[in-house]
Motif scaffolding. Structure first.
Motif, mmCIF file in Angstrom:
data_model
loop_
_atom_site.group_PDB
_atom_site.id
_atom_site.type_symbol
_atom_site.label_atom_id
_atom_site.label_comp_id
_atom_site.label_asym_id
_atom_site.label_seq_id
_atom_site.Cartn_x
_atom_site.Cartn_y
_atom_site.Cartn_z
ATOM 1 N N GLY A 178 0.660 -1.213 -0.028
ATOM 2 C CA GLY A 178 -0.021 0.013 0.167
ATOM 3 C C GLY A 178 0.659 1.393 0.002
ATOM 4 O O GLY A 178 2.035 1.249 0.058
ATOM 5 N N ASP A 179 0.181 2.323 -0.022
ATOM 6 C CA ASP A 179 0.734 3.679 -0.150
ATOM 7 C C ASP A 179 1.118 4.055 1.313
ATOM 8 O O ASP A 179 0.261 4.453 2.119
ATOM 9 C CB ASP A 179 -0.106 4.757 -0.765
ATOM 10 C CG ASP A 179 0.657 6.002 -1.055
ATOM 11 O OD1 ASP A 179 1.935 6.096 -1.157
ATOM 12 O OD2 ASP A 179 -0.100 7.127 -1.308
ATOM 13 N N GLY A 180 2.424 4.129 1.521
ATOM 14 C CA GLY A 180 2.924 4.535 2.925
ATOM 15 C C GLY A 180 4.580 4.703 2.999
ATOM 16 O O GLY A 180 5.370 4.582 2.026
ATOM 17 N N VAL A 181 5.042 4.754 4.042
ATOM 18 C CA VAL A 181 6.366 4.607 4.557
ATOM 19 C C VAL A 181 6.795 3.489 5.176
ATOM 20 O O VAL A 181 6.291 3.362 6.323
ATOM 21 C CB VAL A 181 6.590 6.069 5.182
ATOM 22 C CG1 VAL A 181 8.323 6.197 5.408
ATOM 23 C CG2 VAL A 181 6.320 7.179 4.231
ATOM 24 N N LEU A 182 7.730 2.692 5.118
ATOM 25 C CA LEU A 182 8.581 1.792 5.668
ATOM 26 C C LEU A 182 9.611 2.192 6.505
ATOM 27 O O LEU A 182 10.477 2.932 5.797
ATOM 28 C CB LEU A 182 9.011 0.706 4.827
ATOM 29 C CG LEU A 182 7.803 -0.190 3.965
ATOM 30 C CD1 LEU A 182 8.502 -0.929 3.106
ATOM 31 C CD2 LEU A 182 7.136 -1.179 5.139
ATOM 32 N N ILE A 183 9.573 2.010 7.805
ATOM 33 C CA ILE A 183 10.717 2.395 8.645
ATOM 34 C C ILE A 183 11.274 1.200 9.137
ATOM 35 O O ILE A 183 10.849 0.378 9.985
ATOM 36 C CB ILE A 183 10.195 2.999 9.852
ATOM 37 C CG1 ILE A 183 9.193 4.503 9.666
ATOM 38 C CG2 ILE A 183 11.510 3.824 10.711
ATOM 39 C CD1 ILE A 183 8.496 4.958 10.745
ATOM 40 N N VAL A 184 12.562 1.067 8.882
ATOM 41 C CA VAL A 184 13.317 -0.272 9.257
ATOM 42 C C VAL A 184 14.423 0.041 10.424
ATOM 43 O O VAL A 184 15.144 0.934 10.332
ATOM 44 C CB VAL A 184 13.949 -0.810 7.919
ATOM 45 C CG1 VAL A 184 14.719 -2.031 8.264
ATOM 46 C CG2 VAL A 184 12.974 -0.968 7.052
ATOM 47 N N LEU A 185 14.145 -0.659 11.404
ATOM 48 C CA LEU A 185 15.508 -0.737 12.174
ATOM 49 C C LEU A 185 16.273 -1.827 12.104
ATOM 50 O O LEU A 185 15.926 -3.060 11.974
ATOM 51 C CB LEU A 185 14.778 -0.678 13.744
ATOM 52 C CG LEU A 185 15.798 -0.883 14.952
ATOM 53 C CD1 LEU A 185 16.775 0.190 15.138
ATOM 54 C CD2 LEU A 185 15.298 -1.306 16.131
ATOM 55 N N HIS A 186 17.507 -1.672 11.557
ATOM 56 C CA HIS A 186 18.554 -2.803 11.494
ATOM 57 C C HIS A 186 19.128 -3.215 12.721
ATOM 58 O O HIS A 186 19.648 -2.681 13.669
ATOM 59 C CB HIS A 186 19.794 -2.229 10.728
ATOM 60 C CG HIS A 186 20.720 -3.180 10.276
ATOM 61 N ND1 HIS A 186 20.534 -4.419 10.076
ATOM 62 C CD2 HIS A 186 22.254 -3.043 10.172
ATOM 63 C CE1 HIS A 186 21.819 -5.071 9.892
ATOM 64 N NE2 HIS A 186 22.877 -4.220 9.898
ATOM 65 N N LEU A 187 18.701 -4.620 13.176
ATOM 66 C CA LEU A 187 19.153 -4.980 14.324
ATOM 67 C C LEU A 187 20.451 -5.924 14.391
ATOM 68 O O LEU A 187 21.043 -6.220 15.252
ATOM 69 C CB LEU A 187 18.021 -5.887 14.907
ATOM 70 C CG LEU A 187 16.809 -5.100 15.167
ATOM 71 C CD1 LEU A 187 15.259 -6.132 15.509
ATOM 72 C CD2 LEU A 187 17.126 -4.508 16.359
ATOM 73 N N ASP A 188 20.792 -6.736 13.307
ATOM 74 C CA ASP A 188 21.797 -7.532 13.142
ATOM 75 C C ASP A 188 22.106 -8.047 11.825
ATOM 76 O O ASP A 188 21.203 -7.896 10.862
ATOM 77 C CB ASP A 188 21.410 -9.017 13.928
ATOM 78 C CG ASP A 188 22.808 -9.529 14.419
ATOM 79 O OD1 ASP A 188 23.924 -9.224 14.274
ATOM 80 O OD2 ASP A 188 22.419 -10.998 14.424
ATOM 81 N N GLY A 189 23.309 -8.129 11.507
ATOM 82 C CA GLY A 189 23.878 -8.633 10.261
ATOM 83 C C GLY A 189 24.569 -7.474 9.391
ATOM 84 O O GLY A 189 24.777 -6.169 9.862
ATOM 85 N N VAL A 190 25.084 -7.701 8.371
ATOM 86 C CA VAL A 190 25.566 -6.801 7.232
ATOM 87 C C VAL A 190 24.735 -6.283 6.400
ATOM 88 O O VAL A 190 24.291 -7.011 5.475
ATOM 89 C CB VAL A 190 26.996 -7.269 6.491
ATOM 90 C CG1 VAL A 190 27.750 -6.108 5.692
ATOM 91 C CG2 VAL A 190 27.879 -7.757 7.795
ATOM 92 N N ALA A 191 24.381 -4.939 6.289
ATOM 93 C CA ALA A 191 23.342 -4.472 5.631
ATOM 94 C C ALA A 191 23.800 -3.162 4.873
ATOM 95 O O ALA A 191 24.603 -2.254 5.298
ATOM 96 C CB ALA A 191 22.102 -3.966 6.148
ATOM 97 N N THR A 192 23.215 -3.078 3.701
ATOM 98 C CA THR A 192 23.350 -1.733 2.781
ATOM 99 C C THR A 192 22.016 -1.069 2.273
ATOM 100 O O THR A 192 21.236 -1.812 1.920
ATOM 101 C CB THR A 192 24.647 -1.939 1.604
ATOM 102 O OG1 THR A 192 25.611 -2.513 2.121
ATOM 103 C CG2 THR A 192 24.929 -0.602 1.035
ATOM 104 N N LEU A 193 21.941 0.176 2.394
ATOM 105 C CA LEU A 193 20.715 0.773 1.713
ATOM 106 C C LEU A 193 21.310 1.361 0.320
ATOM 107 O O LEU A 193 22.143 2.195 0.195
ATOM 108 C CB LEU A 193 20.393 2.116 2.445
ATOM 109 C CG LEU A 193 19.255 2.825 1.898
ATOM 110 C CD1 LEU A 193 17.973 2.282 1.588
ATOM 111 C CD2 LEU A 193 19.220 4.370 2.757
#
Length: 354
Positions: A72-87
């Motif tokens: 749907g039309d919205g905004v996802l807010i992500v909290l990175h908790l563990d691991g190797v990640a890249t935006l």
């Protein structure tokens, strides 16, 4: 309120990818670039509130996730908790540290690349909940450091939600929805200081941001006006009005929509169920209940009374559904050990309504 509990361990090896993709789809995500399909494993524990907010704790193997239309039309807010990640966003790559935050508006084409096993907590805020908050109109995907300032506070708030997501009741989720919106607006104000709204200079954007924050803090004051805000900023009313028009909305429209959104939230908030509709509209700066009702109907295509009644019926239907199936009303009882879920075998992702 819906509870989703999913694990790939409930499926045969041949069915796990299909099941994982389907489960992610219900959360508004599309998965790709999974390094080893045979080694795929993943879990999701999520709540969906009556207001359409999603809260979900995800854990899986290395892969890339991007928002899809199903969310749907919205905004996802992500909290990175563990691991190797890249935006991956706006043609750039931004490495993420643990406890960093990412915001991803729908339709932006951004994605999260997890190079290792990961855990992340995701909150989806519907666009309707931030309608009228001008900060959201110019937002692009971005990262907020979780070790300082508002990012640190928001990160801690989401981490607490991640720890207790399975225990949240309908009464808990309504005030949390409001808190998520306010945090999101604060995050957007940080972004605007770094990336001014198109058409505004840095100094104009700074004034505009301060004025919007002042309006949000004074919504309950029926006497708030363009003149009083202009006097505080020591600029002319015409100058301030031009800033709003450049940002895409007039001052009066911004003020009205912000007040309507606060009223709409409280009309279905169990904490305010004993408060009359008139008292709610007065609480957020409307002087006339009849005017408020007309404005509400024009914006949401229903009356305040019908909106509140339908929300109450929706909650009642969910309670009746649980009682009719002999299920307890406490969300704690919805949870089953992972071992029991694994023994179920071949089940589709299920939602239990409370």
């Amino acid at each position: 309120m819906d509870l989703l509990r999913f694990t790939t361990e409930s499926y045969s090896e041949a069915e796990r990818l299909r099941a994982w993709v389907k489960a992610l789809d219900t959360m508004g995500w599309r998965s790709g670039a999974i390094a080893s399909v045979r080694a795929l494993r993943g879990t999701i524990l999520a709540q969906r509130s009556l207001g359409g907010f999603d809260l979900g704790l995800l854990a899986s193997v290395a892969q890339t996730l991007e928002p899809n239309a199903a969310g749907g039309d919205g905004v996802l807010i992500v909290l990175h908790l563990d691991g190797v990640a890249t935006l991956l966003a706006n043609g750039t790559r931004q490495p993420l540290a643990v406890n960093d935050l990412v915001y991803l508006p729908s339709g932006e084409g951004a994605s999260l690349h997890f190079a290792t096993d990961f855990r992340a907590f995701v909150a989806r805020v519907p666009r309707s909940a931030i309608r009228g908050r001008l900060f959201a109109s110019s937002m692009n995907a971005g990262r907020i450091a979780g070790d300082a300032g508002v990012g640190h506070v928001f990160s801690g708030f989401l981490a607490s939600l991640a720890e207790g997501v399975e225990m949240l009741s309908a009464n808990d989720l309504r005030p949390l929805e409001l808190a998520l919106v306010e945090f999101l607006v604060a995050i957007l104000s940080v972004q605007q200081r770094e990336t001014p709204i198109s058409g505004l200079t840095s100094s104009q954007a700074a004034i505009f941001s301060r004025v919007c924050r002042s309006i949000d803090a004074q919504l309950g004051d029926p006497n708030i006006s363009l003149a009083s805000l202009a006097a505080v900023e020591r600029v002319s009313q015409r100058y301030l009005q031009k800033l709003f028009e450049t940002a895409g909305q007039s001052f009066s429209t911004y003020l009205r929509l912000s007040r309507l959104e606060r009223c709409r939230a409280e009309l279905v908030d169990p904490l305010h169920e004993k408060m009359s509709i008139s008292d709610i509209c007065f609480r957020w700066g409307f002087n006339d209940p009849a005017h408020f009702s007309r404005a509400f109907r024009e914006q949401y295509h229903t009356s305040p009374r019908a909106f509140r009644h339908e929300a109450s019926l929706d909650l009642a239907r969910r309670v009746v559904q649980r009682i009719s199936r002999g299920l307890p009303l406490n969300t704690d009882a919805l949870l089953v050990p992972a071992q029991a879920a694994a023994q179920a075998g071949g089940q589709a992702p299920s939602r239990e309504a409370t």
